[in-house]
Design an enzyme around this catalytic site. Structure first.
Site, PDB file in Angstrom:
ATOM      1  N   CYS A 143       0.826  -1.199   0.000  1.00  0.00           N
ATOM      2  CA  CYS A 143       0.000   0.000   0.000  1.00  0.00           C
ATOM      3  C   CYS A 143       0.865   1.255   0.000  1.00  0.00           C
ATOM      4  CB  CYS A 143      -0.985   0.005   1.167  1.00  0.00           C
ATOM      5  SG  CYS A 143      -0.275   0.105   2.809  1.00  0.00           S
ATOM      6  N   CYS A 144       0.211   2.377  -0.326  1.00  0.00           N
ATOM      7  CA  CYS A 144       0.864   3.677  -0.389  1.00  0.00           C
ATOM      8  C   CYS A 144       1.932   3.678  -1.488  1.00  0.00           C
ATOM      9  CB  CYS A 144       1.426   4.034   0.982  1.00  0.00           C
ATOM     10  SG  CYS A 144       1.867   5.769   1.192  1.00  0.00           S
ATOM     11  N   ILE A 145       3.182   3.994  -1.156  1.00  0.00           N
ATOM     12  CA  ILE A 145       4.255   4.075  -2.155  1.00  0.00           C
ATOM     13  C   ILE A 145       4.878   2.709  -2.433  1.00  0.00           C
ATOM     14  CG2 ILE A 145       6.078   4.520  -0.459  1.00  0.00           C
ATOM     15  CD1 ILE A 145       5.748   6.131  -3.984  1.00  0.00           C
ATOM     16  N   PRO A 147       3.892  -0.104  -3.703  1.00  0.00           N
ATOM     17  CA  PRO A 147       3.713  -0.805  -4.980  1.00  0.00           C
ATOM     18  C   PRO A 147       4.857  -0.593  -5.979  1.00  0.00           C
ATOM     19  CG  PRO A 147       1.610   0.054  -4.277  1.00  0.00           C
ATOM     20  CD  PRO A 147       2.635   0.585  -3.307  1.00  0.00           C
ATOM     21  N   ALA A 203      -3.219  -0.875  -2.577  1.00  0.00           N
ATOM     22  CA  ALA A 203      -4.160   0.153  -2.152  1.00  0.00           C
ATOM     23  C   ALA A 203      -3.395   1.465  -1.953  1.00  0.00           C
ATOM     24  CB  ALA A 203      -4.856  -0.260  -0.859  1.00  0.00           C
TER      25      ALA A 203
END
Length: 232
Positions: A143-145, A147, A203
């Site tokens: 999630c967040c950065i 990925p 996400a």
């Protein structure tokens, strides 16, 4: 773990990158993941690489703390309440899935994305873990950065970091999408995305400037999909 009644709880690993949004793990994200995993009936083990942080940020001032240095594993232990292991010891055969929360630590300590963008290098143990889980067909949640780690290591995967335009400051890190595409991954504009083929679930979390409970709920959707894909 077999509870003696024929019930085997899923065992997931969460990989941390320090403690604090600007130079480590985003604490609210890590905590939300743990809450949703607990609610989903999963066991969790925590891991982090035993390496020095890129730098230390004074979170009150939002500026580098000159002359300070911290260790990623030691700082991550704060979130794990002391129960944490060196990422080098994470064995895919003992876990049903792995989840990476965000925070700038993913882009600074787990990789060099914060400095090098699409040309970044990924920590060797982070790379190994992502490759091992992918090869084993076991789910990977990010999630967040974070990925960008999957985009860099796995290449042709589908991920989301939210929207592709800043939209007046609601999506301040929308430029990340261009790097994801440059790495050969496909970006999907969604609140949560499941790459069924690669079992990668992503996400946006704090990539969006929105209310905390909405971020919490989005992380919950990611966790539920990871658990579903684990088959337990």
């Amino acid at each position: 773990q077999d509870l003696g009644k024929g019930l085997i709880l899923p065992l997931l690993s969460q990989v941390l990158s320090g403690c604090g949004v600007y130079d480590g793990t985003e604490i609210h994200e890590a905590s939300a993941i743990l809450v949703h995993l607990s609610r989903g009936g999963a066991q969790v083990r925590m891991f982090a690489p035993d390496v020095a942080q890129m730098h230390v940020i004074d979170h009150g001032k939002g500026q580098p703390a000159e002359g300070e240095s911290r260790n990623v594993l030691s700082e991550s232990a704060r979130i794990a309440r002391g129960s944490i292991s060196d990422l080098g010891h994470l064995d895919v055969s003992n876990h049903d899935a792995v989840i990476f929360p965000g925070g700038f630590g993913a882009a600074k300590n787990l990789s060099t994305f914060a400095v090098d963008g699409k040309d970044c290098e990924v920590n060797k143990d982070v790379e190994r873990v992502l490759m091992d889980f992918h090869k084993a067909g076991k789910p990977i949640g990010l999630c967040c950065i974070s990925p960008v780690l999957a985009a860099r290591v796995l290449g042709k995967v589908e991920v989301t970091v939210g929207h592709e335009e800043e939209e007046g400051g609601k999506w301040p890190y929308a430029g990340t999408v261009q790097a994801i595409r440059a790495l050969g991954a496909k970006h999907c504009v969604k609140d949560t995305h499941v790459d069924q083929k690669n079992k990668v679930v992503t996400a946006p979390a704090f990539m969006c400037d929105t209310q905390l409970h909405l971020i919490f709920d989005g992380i919950g959707a990611m966790v539920r999909d990871v658990l579903r894909l684990s088959g337990k």
